[in-house]
Scaffold this motif. Structure first.
Motif, PDB file in Angstrom:
ATOM      1  N   SER B   2      36.624  41.100  34.744  1.00 55.64           N
ATOM      2  CA  SER B   2      37.644  42.095  35.015  1.00 55.64           C
ATOM      3  C   SER B   2      38.614  42.223  33.863  1.00 55.64           C
ATOM      4  N   ARG B   3      38.871  41.142  33.193  1.00 56.84           N
ATOM      5  CA  ARG B   3      39.848  41.161  32.110  1.00 56.84           C
ATOM      6  C   ARG B   3      39.207  40.585  30.865  1.00 56.84           C
ATOM      7  N   ARG B 138      37.823  46.798  34.178  1.00 54.27           N
ATOM      8  CA  ARG B 138      38.911  46.409  35.073  1.00 54.27           C
ATOM      9  C   ARG B 138      39.033  47.369  36.243  1.00 54.27           C
ATOM     10  N   HIS B 141      36.351  46.473  38.678  1.00 56.41           N
ATOM     11  CA  HIS B 141      36.711  45.239  39.361  1.00 56.41           C
ATOM     12  C   HIS B 141      37.804  45.495  40.393  1.00 56.41           C
ATOM     13  N   HIS B 142      38.776  46.318  40.000  1.00 61.94           N
ATOM     14  CA  HIS B 142      39.889  46.597  40.892  1.00 61.94           C
ATOM     15  C   HIS B 142      39.417  47.396  42.097  1.00 61.94           C
ATOM     16  N   GLU B 217      48.065  46.509  39.785  1.00 61.12           N
ATOM     17  CA  GLU B 217      46.913  46.756  38.921  1.00 61.12           C
ATOM     18  C   GLU B 217      46.591  48.253  38.863  1.00 61.12           C
TER      19      GLU B 217
END
Lengths: 362, 569
Positions: B2-3, B138, B141-142, B217
C-alpha cells in the motif's frame, strides 16, 4: 486627521516595542534561571517550576487558582480574556498563591516569576501593538497591510497573537525569548527602514483578496515562525541527548528543562502543518487574485516563485516526516530551511527583486 | 503494497528480512545467529523485468519523491534571479545588453525559460510519475480497506495506548455492555465489529473492535490526485488558450476579436483561429482619478476605469466598465485593464495646407507622473519622409536647469514637445519596425538637441510651422488610451476546482486522526465484569490518549458502572 491618528499609531508601536523588550529580558532571565537551577542539581519543569532536589517528594502539581498577579499586571491593558479565568489561567498553572512572590522561602515547587512576567509583558505589548495596527488601519481607512511597514506590523501582531493563543493549549512559553526577539528585530528593521506615511491603495490592490490573501499569508508565517523555533530547539535538544547522555556537562543547561527532542518534533510538526494549510490557501487565493488583476493565475513572477518554493519545501518537510531515515533531525533541518525561505521571501524578494509584487511602498 | 517500503508506517525492511530468516542487515553473515540461512544466500539475477521493477520501486519510493521535491524547490530558484522571457521579456533583452558574455551561456541552459526548460520539466514530470506510481497502489489498498472489517481485538490491550480498566458491578451483562459500546462508537463515526469468545476462566470475553478516520487516507489520495488534475488542466489550458494585447484610444477605436486586430498575440500550441468568437469592443472613455491630498502619496492613482461598448454577434450593444481588479468576461475571453497613458492627436499638413497625416498616437509612460514618449512617422505626402520623437507632459513644469518634467499624472497643463527628423524612415524595405521607436541614424535632425533650432512646443489646439517650410504640425487634443490584455483559458475553472479539492484533501488528511479503539468486557465468576479500553494511532494522532479516556468515561456512564478502581493511563 489621518496624520494625527497615524502619529498615535506610531506612538503605540514604539510603546509596544519597549514592552516587548521588557518581555524579552524577562524570558531571557527565565532561561538563565533555568540554567542556574539545573546546574544546582534541581529539577526544572517545562513550565519553569523548580523542584529542589531533596524535596521532590513534596512536589505538587495541581489546578491553578486565580492569581493576583494576573489582575495587577494586565488589568490596565484590557479585560479581554483575563477577567474570566478559564480552566487554565494564562500565566499560572499549578502551585499555590503563596509561592508566586518568588521569594527565597524554601519550599516544594517554585514557579518562575520571570516567565510569568515575560508572558504578561508579551500580552501588554501585543495589546499595544494591536492598537497601533488598528489605528493605522483607521488612519488609512483600509486594512493595515498594503506596504512593507504595514506588513511588518500586522505580521508581528499575528506572530505574537498566535504565540499567545498556542501557549494556552501547550506550554511553549520557553519560546518567549525567540518570539519577542524575532518580533523586536522585525519591528526595528521596518520602523527604521520601511516607514511610509498613510497612502491610498493603488488600483491593483483594490480587491477583497488583499484582505484575505495577505492576512492568511501572515497567519501562515506566524505558525511557521513557531515551528521554526521548535525545530531549531529540537536539533539542539537532540544533540544534547545524543552527546551528553548521562554526562552532566552541557553549556545550555536550561535545555534540560525543555521537552525531549521527540516531543519537540511532534509539536513542531503540529504547528507547521497548520502553517502549511494556510500557505496552501495563500497560494490558491493569490492565484485567484492574480487572475483578476493581471489576467493570468500563474505567471512565475518572482514572488509567486518564492511562494511556490516555500510550499514545496514544507511539502518536502511533511514527506520527510513520513520517510524512514528522515524523521528527526533531517526533517527539522527542512523546516528551518523553509522558514529561512519565508523570511527571504518577505525581506529580500519584496525589497530587492523586480516583479509584479513591488507594492512595498519603498 | 500500500505504501512505499520506506514509508514510516511500513514494516521495517531490516526486521522483516530478519524475521523471514534472511541475512542480517550488516551483510556479513555473522549477525545471523539463528543459523537457518547464514550468509550464503545469493541475490537472484535480475532480468530486464526485474531491473524495471527495481527502477520503478526506486522511483516510487518516499526517498525519491522527497529528493525530487527538494530538487524542484532548488530548480525553481534560478528563475527568480534571472529575468524570464515569459514574465519579463524586456528584462531579458536588458540582461543581454548588460551581460553580453554571460547571457548567451545562460541562454544555452535555458536560464531565461526556466519553467518551460527541459531540466525543470523533467524534474516535475518525474515527480508526478513517482506520485502516480505511489498513489495508485495506495488507492487500491485503501479501496479494499474501506470494505474490510476492523481487525480482531488484540489479546492484551494493556500494552496499547491510552489503556483504561474499569469494573462494572454485578448484574452487568458483558455482551450488553459491549453492544452499548458498539452503538456509541458507531454514532461517533467508528466502523465496528464485535468478537466473542470464551475466556480462560470460563467466563465470556466480548469485545468490540472499532476503527475510524478512513477519510484521512481518502483526503490524502484526493490531495495527490488533485495535484495531477492541476498539472493536466494547466497543460491543456496552456495548449488551447491564448493571450493577446491591444491598445485602444478612447473615442473611436474599435477592437474586433480577430487575429489581425491584436497588437501582439501568443497562442497556445493547439490554438486555431476559428476558436475566436466574433465580438467588437469600443473604448468610449478612459477615466483616471489621482490622489490630490495626502502628503507622500500626491498623484498616486486611485482609480482607473475603462468604459467600453461591446457587441457580440447578433446581440445588442452593451455598456461595460473594465477596472484593474474587475475584468470583462465576453465572448469566451477575459479582458483585463493592464495599462494606460496618453495619446495626443497630431496632424501634419503640407505647405499647401493639405492634411498628410492625422492620428492619435499612444505615448508610452516613463514615470509615475506620466511623462510619456512617443513617435510620429509621416511616410507620405511630403517631399521627404518625416519622423518625430515626442515628449508629452500631462502637467508640465520647468526645472532649474530648464528641462521639462511632469509634476502630476492628470492632464492639468499638458505640453507636447517634438524633435523633428527628416530622411528615410526605413519603412519601405519591408523590415518590420516598432511603432514606438525611431531609428535616427539615417535621419537628419531638424529641431531640438544640437541643431540650434528649438524643439517644437505645443499645447492642445496649437499649431506651428515645421522648419524649412515643410508644412505645419498641430496638436489637436489629448486622448487617453487603455492597454487591454485579452485572454482565453478554457481550463482555468477546472484548475481552481482541482486546487480547491487539493486544499480540502489536505485539510482532511492532516487533521482527521485515523485510530483504532477497542473495548473489551471480561465476565468474572463472581458476576462482575472487567471493562478494558485501548487505542492505536495510525499516523499522527496527538489526541489519542484523551480520546480513549473520554470513550471510557462515556461508556461507563452509559452502562452505569462503578468508577475506576485504579487507572494506569
Amino acid at each position: 486627521m489621518t496624520q494625527t491618528i497615524d502619529e498615535y499609531s506610531v506612538f503605540f508601536l514604539y510603546a509596544a516595542m519597549a514592552v516587548y523588550a521588557m518581555a524579552f529580558i524577562a524570558f531571557a532571565l527565565d532561561l538563565a534561571r533555568r540554567s542556574a537551577q539545573v546546574g544546582a542539581g534541581n529539577r526544572v519543569g517545562v513550565d519553569g517550576s523548580v523542584t529542589t532536589a531533596d524535596e521532590r517528594v513534596l512536589e505538587k502539581v495541581g489546578a491553578g487558582a486565580p492569581l493576583s498577579v494576573n489582575g495587577s499586571a494586565v488589568g490596565g491593558g484590557s479585560a479581554v480574556g483575563v477577567s474570566t479565568p478559564p480552566r487554565r489561567s494564562l500565566f499560572s498553572r499549578g502551585g499555590d498563591p503563596a509561592s508566586i512572590d518568588g521569594g527565597s522561602g524554601t519550599g516544594t515547587t517554585k514557579r518562575s516569576l520571570s516567565l510569568r512576567l515575560g508572558v504578561a509583558f508579551t500580552l501588554i505589548g501585543f495589546l499595544l501593538e494591536a492598537t497601533a495596527d488598528i489605528l493605522r488601519g483607521i488612519a488609512a481607512a483600509r486594512v493595515p497591510w498594503a506596504n512593507m511597514y504595514e506588513f511588518s506590523m500586522t505580521g508581528t501582531v499575528l506572530i505574537v497573537g498566535v504565540f499567545l493563543v498556542v501557549i494556552t493549549r501547550v506550554d511553549l512559553r520557553f519560546l518567549g525569548t525567540f518570539i519577542t526577539g524575532l518580533v523586536l528585530i522585525l519591528l526595528g528593521i521596518s520602523t527604521v527602514n520601511y516607514y511610509v506615511g498613510v497612502s491610498p491603495l493603488p488600483p491593483a490592490l483594490q480587491s477583497a483578496w488583499l484582505v484575505i490573501h495577505v492576512f492568511v499569508a501572515s497567519l501562515g508565517t506566524a505558525f511557521f515562525a513557531l515551528g521554526f523555533a521548535l525545530s531549531a530547539i529540537q536539533l539542539v535538544q537532540y544533540r544534547r541527548e545524543s552527546i551528553v547522555e548521562g554526562a552532566k556537562f552541557w553549556r545550555l543547561k536550561f535545555m534540560a528543562s525543555l521537552p525531549d527532542s521527540n516531543r519537540l518534533e511532534n509539536l513542531a510538526y503540529r504547528v507547521n502543518i497548520v502553517g502549511f494549510v494556510f500557505w496552501t490557501f495563500t497560494l490558491i487565493a493569490g492565484a485567484v487574485w492574480a487572475e483578476r488583476a493581471w489576467g493570468r493565475y500563474w505567471g512565475w513572477d518572482t514572488k509567486e516563485v518564492w511562494t511556490f518554493i516555500i510550499w514545496v519545501i514544507y511539502a518536502g518537510y511533511i514527506h520527510a516526516r513520513a520517510t524512514r531515515g528522515w524523521r528527526g533531525s533531517r526533517s527539522a533541518v527542512l523546516a528551518i530551511i523553509g522558514f529561512a525561505a519565508v523570511l527571504f521571501n518577505f525581506g529580500i524578494v519584496n525589497v530587492f527583486f523586480h516583479g509584479l509584487h513591488s507594492y512595498s511602498g519603498l | 503494497m500500500s505504501r512505499p517500503s520506506d514509508h514510516y508506517d511500513s514494516p521495517d525492511p531490516a526486521l522483516a528480512e530478519r524475521s523471514a530468516g534472511g541475512r542480517a542487515t550488516d551483510g556479513t553473515g555473522s549477525g545471523a545467529t539463528d543459523g537457518t540461512a547464514g550468509g550464503d544466500i545469493l541475490q537472484p539475477k535480475l532480468g530486464v523485468v526485474g531491473w524495471l521493477r527495481w527502477f520503478w520501486r526506486q522511483l516510487t519510493s518516499m526517498r525519491t519523491a522527497l529528493f525530487l521535491l527538494l530538487l524542484l524547490a532548488l530548480a525553481a530558484v534560478p528563475g527568480s534571479l534571472v529575468p524570464q522571457r515569459a514574465a519579463d521579456p524586456n528584462g531579458v533583452t536588458q540582461y543581454f545588453v548588460d551581460n553580453p558574455d554571460l547571457a548567451p551561456v545562460l541562454d544555452k541552459v535555458q536560464a531565461f525559460d526556466v519553467y518551460t526548460s527541459v531540466w525543470f520539466s523533467s524534474i516535475y514530470l518525474l515527480l508526478f510519475i513517482s506520485l502516480v506510481g505511489c498513489v495508485i497502489p495506495r488507492a487500491k489498498h485503501h479501496f479494499d480497506a474501506l470494505r474490510a472489517k476492523p481487525p480482531r481485538t488484540p489479546a492484551r490491550l494493556s500494552r496499547l495506548a491510552g489503556f483504561q480498566q474499569r469494573e462494572a458491578g454485578p448484574g452487568t451483562n458483558g455482551a450488553e455492555a459491549i453492544e452499548a459500546a458498539r452503538a456509541m462508537l458507531r454514532r461517533s463515526g467508528y466502523r465496528t465489529v464485535v468478537f466473542s469468545a470464551p475466556g480462560r476462566n470460563g467466563g465470556e470475553v466480548t469485545s468490540v473492535s472499532a476503527e475510524r478516520g478512513y477519510a484521512r487516507e481518502t483526503g490524502n489520495l484526493v490531495f495527490h490526485a488533485a495535484l495531477v488534475g492541476i498539472l493536466i488542466t494547466v497543460g491543456v489550458g496552456g495548449g488551447f488558450g491564448f493571450s493577446g494585447q491591444r491598445v485602444l484610444v478612447e473615442n473611436g477605436q474599435t477592437f474586433v476579436n480577430t487575429l489581425s486586430a491584436f497588437d501582439s498575440f501568443n497562442p497556445g500550441r493547439f490554438f486555431t483561429e476559428s476558436s475566436l468568437t466574433p465580438y467588437t469592443m469600443k473604448l468610449d472613455q478612459f477615466s483616471a482619478t489621482y490622489e490630490t491630498k495626502a502628503d507622500g502619496a500626491f498623484g498616486q492613482p486611485l482609480d482607473y476605469n475603462a468604459q467600453v461598448t461591446t457587441q457580440e454577434q447578433g446581440g445588442a450593444e452593451q455598456q461595460a466598465d473594465i477596472k484593474v481588479n474587475s475584468p470583462l468576461r465576453i465572448g469566451g475571453t477575459d479582458v483585463y485593464l493592464l495599462g494606460n497613458g496618453y495619446a495626443p492627436t497630431i496632424t501634419v499638413k503640407d505647405p499647401t495646407g493639405k492634411v498628410v497625416f492625422t492620428d492619435s498616437i499612444p505615448f508610452l509612460p516613463q514615470d509615475a507622473s506620466l511623462t510619456s514618449v512617443g513617435v510620429v512617422k509621416v511616410p507620405d505626402g511630403l517631399t521627404e519622409q518625416l519622423g518625430m520623437i515626442g515628449f508629452f507632459y500631462p502637467t508640465q513644469a520647468v526645472s532649474t536647469t530648464g528641462a521639462f518634467y511632469s509634476t502630476y499624472p492628470d492632464d492639468d497643463y499638458p505640453v507636447l514637445t517634438l524633435n523633428v527628423y527628416q530622411g528615410d524612415l526605413g519603412l519601405n524595405g519591408g523590415t518590420p519596425t516598432s511603432v514606438y521607436s525611431l531609428d535616427t541614424d539615417t535621419l537628419t535632425q531638424l529641431t531640438g538637441g544640437s541643431t540650434g533650432t528649438k524643439s517644437i512646443e505645443l499645447k492642445p489646439g496649437d499649431s506651428t510651422e515645421l522648419p524649412n517650410g515643410l508644412g505645419t504640425v498641430s496638436f489637436d487634443k489629448v486622448s487617453r488610451f487603455a492597454s487591454l490584455d485579452i485572454h482565453h483559458d478554457p481550463t482555468q475553472g477546472y484548475v481552481l476546482l482541482f486546487a480547491t479539492l487539493a486544499l480540502l484533501g489536505l485539510l482532511v488528511s492532516l487533521f482527521i486522526p485515523r485510530r483504532r479503539v477497542w473495548v473489551k468486557a471480561t465476565e468474572r465468576d463472581d458476576g462482575t465484569v472487567t471493562l478494558e479500553y485501548a487505542g492505536l494511532a495510525r499516523g499522527e494522532d496527538p489526541r489519542l490518549v484523551p480520546a480513549v479516556a473520554e470513550i471510557a468515561d462515556r461508556h461507563t456512564k452509559l452502562i452505569g458502572s462503578q468508577p475506576p478502581p485504579e487507572s494506569n493511563a
